[in-house]
Write a protein that holds these residues in place. Structure first.
Motif, mmCIF file in Angstrom:
data_model
loop_
_atom_site.group_PDB
_atom_site.id
_atom_site.type_symbol
_atom_site.label_atom_id
_atom_site.label_comp_id
_atom_site.label_asym_id
_atom_site.label_seq_id
_atom_site.Cartn_x
_atom_site.Cartn_y
_atom_site.Cartn_z
ATOM 1 N N LYS A 125 1.070 -1.401 -0.371
ATOM 2 C CA LYS A 125 0.157 0.146 -0.390
ATOM 3 C C LYS A 125 0.971 1.615 0.131
ATOM 4 O O LYS A 125 0.809 2.544 -0.034
ATOM 5 C CB LYS A 125 -0.568 -0.123 1.103
ATOM 6 C CG LYS A 125 -2.266 -0.700 1.512
ATOM 7 C CD LYS A 125 -2.592 -0.660 2.735
ATOM 8 C CE LYS A 125 -3.019 -1.944 3.110
ATOM 9 N NZ LYS A 125 -3.254 -2.502 4.406
ATOM 10 N N GLY A 126 2.278 0.955 -0.039
ATOM 11 C CA GLY A 126 3.416 2.329 0.214
ATOM 12 C C GLY A 126 3.264 2.858 1.760
ATOM 13 O O GLY A 126 4.240 3.150 1.628
ATOM 14 N N ASP A 127 3.000 1.524 2.535
ATOM 15 C CA ASP A 127 3.327 2.058 3.765
ATOM 16 C C ASP A 127 4.678 2.075 4.164
ATOM 17 O O ASP A 127 5.068 0.949 3.550
ATOM 18 C CB ASP A 127 1.926 2.087 4.665
ATOM 19 C CG ASP A 127 0.596 2.629 5.012
ATOM 20 O OD1 ASP A 127 0.526 3.634 4.567
ATOM 21 O OD2 ASP A 127 0.111 1.479 5.187
ATOM 22 N N ASN A 128 5.328 2.914 5.679
ATOM 23 C CA ASN A 128 6.963 2.464 5.161
ATOM 24 C C ASN A 128 6.413 1.858 6.821
ATOM 25 O O ASN A 128 5.461 2.457 8.126
ATOM 26 C CB ASN A 128 6.859 3.531 5.908
ATOM 27 C CG ASN A 128 7.595 4.606 4.443
ATOM 28 O OD1 ASN A 128 8.226 3.620 3.802
ATOM 29 N ND2 ASN A 128 8.107 5.833 4.264
ATOM 30 N N VAL A 129 6.520 0.602 6.671
ATOM 31 C CA VAL A 129 6.649 0.024 8.207
ATOM 32 C C VAL A 129 8.057 -0.638 9.012
ATOM 33 O O VAL A 129 8.949 -0.959 8.085
ATOM 34 C CB VAL A 129 5.675 -1.604 8.254
ATOM 35 C CG1 VAL A 129 5.848 -2.625 9.340
ATOM 36 C CG2 VAL A 129 4.612 -1.335 7.441
ATOM 37 N N LEU A 130 7.742 0.025 10.149
ATOM 38 C CA LEU A 130 9.282 0.283 10.751
ATOM 39 C C LEU A 130 9.341 -1.268 11.266
ATOM 40 O O LEU A 130 8.276 -1.851 12.192
ATOM 41 C CB LEU A 130 9.280 1.453 11.810
ATOM 42 C CG LEU A 130 9.945 2.864 10.975
ATOM 43 C CD1 LEU A 130 9.711 3.539 12.854
ATOM 44 C CD2 LEU A 130 11.567 2.399 10.916
ATOM 45 N N ILE A 131 10.301 -2.391 11.517
ATOM 46 C CA ILE A 131 10.839 -3.453 11.711
ATOM 47 C C ILE A 131 11.325 -3.195 13.543
ATOM 48 O O ILE A 131 12.245 -2.964 12.643
ATOM 49 C CB ILE A 131 11.296 -4.369 10.792
ATOM 50 C CG1 ILE A 131 10.691 -4.112 9.483
ATOM 51 C CG2 ILE A 131 11.431 -5.762 11.405
ATOM 52 C CD1 ILE A 131 9.302 -4.644 9.428
ATOM 53 N N VAL A 132 10.582 -4.049 14.339
ATOM 54 C CA VAL A 132 11.611 -3.958 15.614
ATOM 55 C C VAL A 132 12.610 -4.667 15.440
ATOM 56 O O VAL A 132 12.576 -5.606 15.342
ATOM 57 C CB VAL A 132 9.933 -4.459 16.457
ATOM 58 C CG1 VAL A 132 10.811 -4.490 18.292
ATOM 59 C CG2 VAL A 132 9.219 -2.966 16.435
ATOM 60 N N ASN A 133 13.664 -4.243 16.322
ATOM 61 C CA ASN A 133 14.100 -5.348 16.654
ATOM 62 C C ASN A 133 14.190 -6.378 17.529
ATOM 63 O O ASN A 133 13.207 -6.563 18.318
ATOM 64 C CB ASN A 133 15.604 -3.947 17.445
ATOM 65 C CG ASN A 133 17.050 -5.396 18.119
ATOM 66 O OD1 ASN A 133 16.931 -6.376 17.490
ATOM 67 N ND2 ASN A 133 17.883 -4.807 17.703
#
Lengths: 150, 929
Positions: A125-133
């Motif tokens: 969808k074009g959303d930026n997803v931050l991936i948790v450590n």
């Protein structure tokens, strides 16, 4: 490498956590506040007889406690007596990502958030997803350290 | 060799349990040899054998050889070849001790030297008419590697109770089909005994096309010596018993068969086989069969099971959760049956309708119509509900199922709570050993009689009382029981006895330790009190026996003439008392001279469930352990109300002023409701009050730890889940008081007040406790204030210390440093390291001076009988609470500190003095109302 990611939203930001770090997802639990505790501690909850501390994910990310009621969704992480609940605004889908498609988090993020997030992924969808450590998600000690850094 | 640490750990745990069991049996021998029957011997033998068997798989040779040596001895006892003697018992106990260490840390066991010990064990009863145990290799070979003559081997074997077998082993069915190599097989065998020789049975093969060879493979002949029966061997190594041929029966079997004590002459193999026929056809003897077979399945005969504590705790949690769900289910059910919510819903609907009517004007008919429709509807609904409730009640299984759930849940909850309890006999049995060893060490003969009526204690309590009990037993053995010679003279049995018993009453268990020794000689204690300079002779004479006996519970007090390994260092009974009190128990001593002493410990059965008081503060509930609450004062706003003195709250309770802190304030909760009650909290030094909005309930709670992250907030000691499923934080009032910084100032004022009213003969004094536990005293009339001072406010100017205090500069005297040295030890008061120091502000000759003291202990009324001064800086000594207290000479101290106090005199001093005076005046007037 392909990873299964459980996504959620905090303060409008899409965030993802590796599914194997998530023990359980639960919504709408009564929370008992703990007076004198730090602002990151929302309180305690009774999960089937286990007393679990609820941490506000906003606080981990460093958002000031602006009185916004926040979410009602709990992501339970950690093992045994050290299980904690991360309170988030909304639970999203479980997506599969290709690690080769991930970027490093932008250096414009705060130092704290650069520790908390290892990668950023742009979903369909074009959303930026931050991936948790994952290390941090699995270790309540590290999470606590992060909270203490406020 | 197996290298699995998990298996090894499990094996260790199992072995430790085995050792404990064996120890109990050996102690039984020690006390009454006749009480030991074959079952006991067998189980001891089996236990040691299991240890040997288990660890030999790990190639831990030392454990194997030690347990082997012990097993051999036990085997001989079983066969009546050895008498049980004290020496033997001691040797076995020593063996068990070493074995315990070795199995606890199996990886290090190889480093432990055990040769002497084994020798000691095997030779323990050499002087008796016993058969010496030969530990030389069974199979001797000469230099050329040839076997020693068969006769000699057989002779060796016969002295060791080993039977000789010929095993026929077919490579196909016995090895290949069972997926084991000859080496595996050899290992299995070597656990059971000694392999003497192995050869391939070539004679029975006619040729390579021999049909039998094709089906069964080659046949091996194994000559094997073992103490075990053929049947057992066959089970353990999994080969058919027909393939095990007994060549030479062990000596003990022959003895039983021929019932002769004469040593058996050497029998040749041929004659042996004839004997074998006889023996083998006989039913297996129990003594032969028991030892190993049960050891293989010993885990099934045991009626206890190891469970991880984690799992247990989880079970407890789930159990209480189930109780909650049951309660909710019941509540809902009753609600439905009574139609509570539905009726109220209905009523609300009607109400809403009526409201809407109100809006419409006029039209009487319409109004009436609506009303009658509503009423009909209501009646109809009511009927439906009525029948529904009837039906609900009528469904037979529903109510009974609910009832059943109720019963099962209650019962389950009880059982779950019992799981955590352990029989105290488990602990007491260990003490049999302790007392035995103590007796040996002290050259006394002491018997411990355990009389526990199956009281069960929580594991935490059990662990916590181990040390205090050991202490008391040591005391009883060392001080209580006389030497055998003395006892004989007194006409007592030479063997002293200590009775250890436990009685369970309600939620408490009473543990009684009674010895029949000399009792506590209070005259001797009185003598020691005088010798130690604690009291003067005439003062001691005034004390009652009970008061004198209390002295032995003081730190550093011992009447033992010499410090022994066992006791006499004087760090005993006071530790016992504090430990017991920490657990919420109590400890008393009763004694009769010449007849013995009785120590009584009263303890709660469990620490997990505690009675607590639920109080309300703000929106939520908090729990406070009942044990901390001395009393509850309900405030009526008239006579009983919280008063304010210089911004500090106090409550007048009988003739005492109690400082009060507010719970809401301390927790940072909105403080707008009137306080209804004050809880008087008992602390180690002085009580204080905690004001709360409301007292909700008294309940029993299960204390659960809170997340470590919250531990830094000292206000809570844990959390709990209440009966309605809601969470409740458990408060830790002393920590709250500490954070509130309950100032000694208030105590001071309170004392000034009571002092004014007190009788003339008594003086109000302040007790200061030094680091060494000795007391110093000051007259309250000399004291202006007591302060807690942060080290930040202290500065070194020149070579003197000064305190900034309310805009003044006060000279500070470090009391301990100023006094001439009386004892060694740390004397320097390091300002930098102390966070909060107690400072006593006194009126020196030239103004206010701060005395830095170690700890302000108490303030009280006391009658002072002055006696000599002990050293420079001390005005006189006096007896306060049976303790010699040095009263400080403030003037002399200032001189000692070489303070030119004149320079320090300021106007502020006077002002502050006046202030305090006024405050004191105010209190008196307040209370006068």
């Amino acid at each position: 490498m392909r990873l299964q990611i459980c996504t959620f939203v905090v303060n409008g930001q899409h965030i993802g956590m590796q599914i194997d770090a998530v023990r359980e997802i639960i919504v709408d639990m009564p929370i008992r506040p703990v007076p004198l505790a730090g602002s990151e501690v929302r309180g305690l909850m009774n999960l089937r007889g286990q007393i679990i501390m609820v941490i506000d994910f906003r606080a981990i990310m460093g958002y000031a406690n602006d009185g916004i009621a926040g979410g009602k969704s709990h992501i339970l992480v950690g093992e045994g007596g050290k299980t904690i609940s991360l309170l988030v605004d909304e639970i999203g889908d479980i997506i599969e990502i290709d690690t080769t498609m991930c970027d490093v988090p932008p250096s414009t993020l705060s130092e704290k958030n650069r520790k908390l997030f290892t990668a950023v992924y742009t979903d369909e969808k074009g959303d930026n997803v931050l991936i948790v450590n994952k290390e941090i998600a699995l270790s309540s000690d590290l999470l606590e350290n992060l909270c203490a850094q406020q | 060799m197996i290298e699995n640490p998990e298996i090894l750990a499990e094996l260790s745990a199992e072995a430790l349990e085995h050792i404990e069991n064996v120890e109990a049996i050996i102690m039984k021998w020690e006390t009454d040899p006749k009480s030991v029957d074959t079952d006991d011997v067998n189980s001891a033998f089996r236990a040691i054998h299991s240890i040997k068997g288990g660890f030999s798989f790990f190639n831990l040779v030392k454990i194997k050889s030690l347990s082997h040596a012990m097993e051999t001895i036990l085997g001989e006892i079983r066969n009546n070849q050895r008498n049980i003697t004290g020496d033997l018992n001691d040797a076995l106990l020593k063996g068990l001790d070493v074995l315990r260490v070795m199995v606890a840390t199996p990886r290090d066991s190889e480093k432990i030297s055990i040769d002497d010990l084994i020798k000691k064990i095997t030779n323990a009863t050499m002087d008796q008419n016993q058969i010496p145990v030969d530990l030389s290799p069974i199979v001797e070979r000469d230099n050329s590697g040839q076997l020693a003559p068969v006769n000699r081997i057989l002779q060796t074997l016969s002295t060791r109770n080993m039977s000789t077998y010929k095993l026929i082993l077919y490579s196909r069915p016995d090895l290949l089909d069972r997926m084991r190599s000859t080496l595996d097989f050899h290992r299995e065998l070597s656990v059971l005994g000694e392999v003497l020789d192995v050869k391939i049975d070539l004679e029975s093969i006619s040729g390579l096309d021999d049909e039998r060879v094709l089906t069964t493979g080659l046949a091996y002949l194994v000559f094997f010596a073992s103490e075990l029966d053929a049947k057992i061997i066959s089970e353990v190594i999994r080969i058919p018993s027909e393939q095990i041929v007994l060549l030479f029966q062990a000596r003990r079997a022959l003895l039983t068969n021929t019932s002769t004590d004469s040593p058996i002459d050497l029998i040749s193999a041929e004659t042996a086989e004839k004997v074998v026929e006889v023996v083998v056809n006989e039913p297996p003897q129990t003594s032969l069969l028991n030892p190993v077979l049960p050891s293989i399945k010993s885990s099934t005969t045991n009626d206890t099971l190891r469970v991880k504590v984690d799992h247990l705790d989880r079970l407890v949690t789930l159990g209480s959760e189930l109780v909650l769900s049951r309660n909710q289910l019941q509540m809902r059910f009753e609600e439905i049956v009574n139609n509570g919510p539905i009726r109220s819903l209905l009523a609300r609907c009607i109400g809403d309708d009526l409201k809407s009517i109100e809006g419409q004007n006029g039209d009487c008919h319409a109004f009436q119509n609506i009303i009658s429709t509503e009423l009909t509807a209501y009646q109809l609904c009511d009927q439906i509900l009525e029948s529904l409730a009837f039906r609900l009640n009528d469904i037979p299984c529903l109510r009974s199922a609910l009832k059943n759930i109720d019963n099962v849940t209650s019962e389950m909850q009880t059982v779950i709570m019992q799981i955590r309890l352990l029989p105290e006999s488990r602990l007491f049995e260990k003490f049999t050993r302790v007392v035995h060893d103590l007796g040996n060490q002290l050259g006394k003969s002491i018997k411990l009689i355990v009389d526990s009526a199956d009281a069960d204690l929580d594991k935490t309590v059990l662990d916590a009382i181990t040390d205090p009990l050991t202490h008391i037993l040591r005391n009883a053995a060392d001080h209580g029981i006389e030497t055998p010679a003395e006892r004989k003279q007194l006409g007592k049995p030479e063997q002293g006895s200590i009775i250890l018993s436990a009685i369970q009453t309600g939620g408490l268990v009473r543990i009684i330790i009674r010895d029949d020794g000399r009792g506590i000689n209070y005259k001797r204690i009185a003598q020691v009190i005088v010798e130690k300079g604690l009291l003067k002779h005439d003062q001691v004479a005034k004390l009652s026996e009970q008061e004198i006996i209390k002295f032995i519970m003081r730190p550093g007090f011992s009447t033992a003439n010499q410090v022994t390994d066992v006791s006499g260092r004087g760090v005993g009974l006071d530790v016992v008392r504090t430990n017991i009190e920490k657990l919420g128990g109590s400890f008393t001593i009763d004694t009769a001279v010449g007849e013995g002493t009785t120590f009584t410990l009263i303890l709660p059965l469990t620490l997990a469930i505690i009675p607590a008081l639920i109080v309300r503060s703000g929106e939520y509930n908090y729990a406070i352990p009942q044990s901390m609450i001395r009393e509850i004062v309900q405030l009526d706003g008239l006579e009983r109300k919280i008063k304010s003195i210089q911004n500090a709250s106090v409550l007048k309770l009988r003739d005492q002023m109690v400082p009060v802190i507010d719970l809401n304030e301390q927790l940072g909760i909105a403080n707008n409701k009137e306080k209804r009650a004050v809880l008087i909290i008992q602390t180690e030094t002085r009580p204080f009050g905690l004001s709360v909005e409301e007292i909700a309930d008294g309940v029993e709670i299960v204390v659960r730890p809170i997340h470590p992250h919250l531990k830094s907030i000292h206000a809570y000691s844990g959390a709990t889940i209440l009966g309605d499923g809601s969470l409740c934080l458990i408060l830790d009032p002393p920590s709250i008081a500490k954070q509130a910084g309950i100032s000694y100032e208030k105590i001071d004022q309170q004392n000034a007040e009571t002092g004014a009213l007190a009788e003339q003969s008594q003086e109000q004094i302040l007790l200061i406790r030094n680091t060494d536990g000795k007391f110093m005293g000051l007259f309250m009339r000399d004291i202006v204030r007591l302060e807690k001072v942060s080290s930040k406010k202290i500065e070194l100017v020149g070579n003197k210390w000064f305190l900034q205090h309310r805009g003044e500069i006060l000279p500070l005297l470090k009391t301990i440093e100023l006094l001439p040295e009386r004892r060694t030890g740390e004397r320097r008061v390091e300002f930098k390291t102390v966070e909060d120091m107690d400072v006593v502000l006194v009126n020196g000759q030239h103004g206010l001076v701060g005395l830095v003291v170690n700890e302000i202990y108490d303030a009280r009324m006391a009658t002072i009988n002055k006696s000599h001064s002990s050293r420079d800086g001390v005005a006189f000594c006096a007896l306060i609470d049976e303790m010699i207290t040095e009263f400080l000479d403030i003037h002399r101290l200032t001189v000692l500190a070489d303070i030119n106090a004149g320079q320090m005199q300021t106007r502020h001093t006077d002002i502050s003095n006046t202030n305090t005076g006024e405050a004191a005046q105010k209190i008196i007037t307040n209370e006068g109302i």
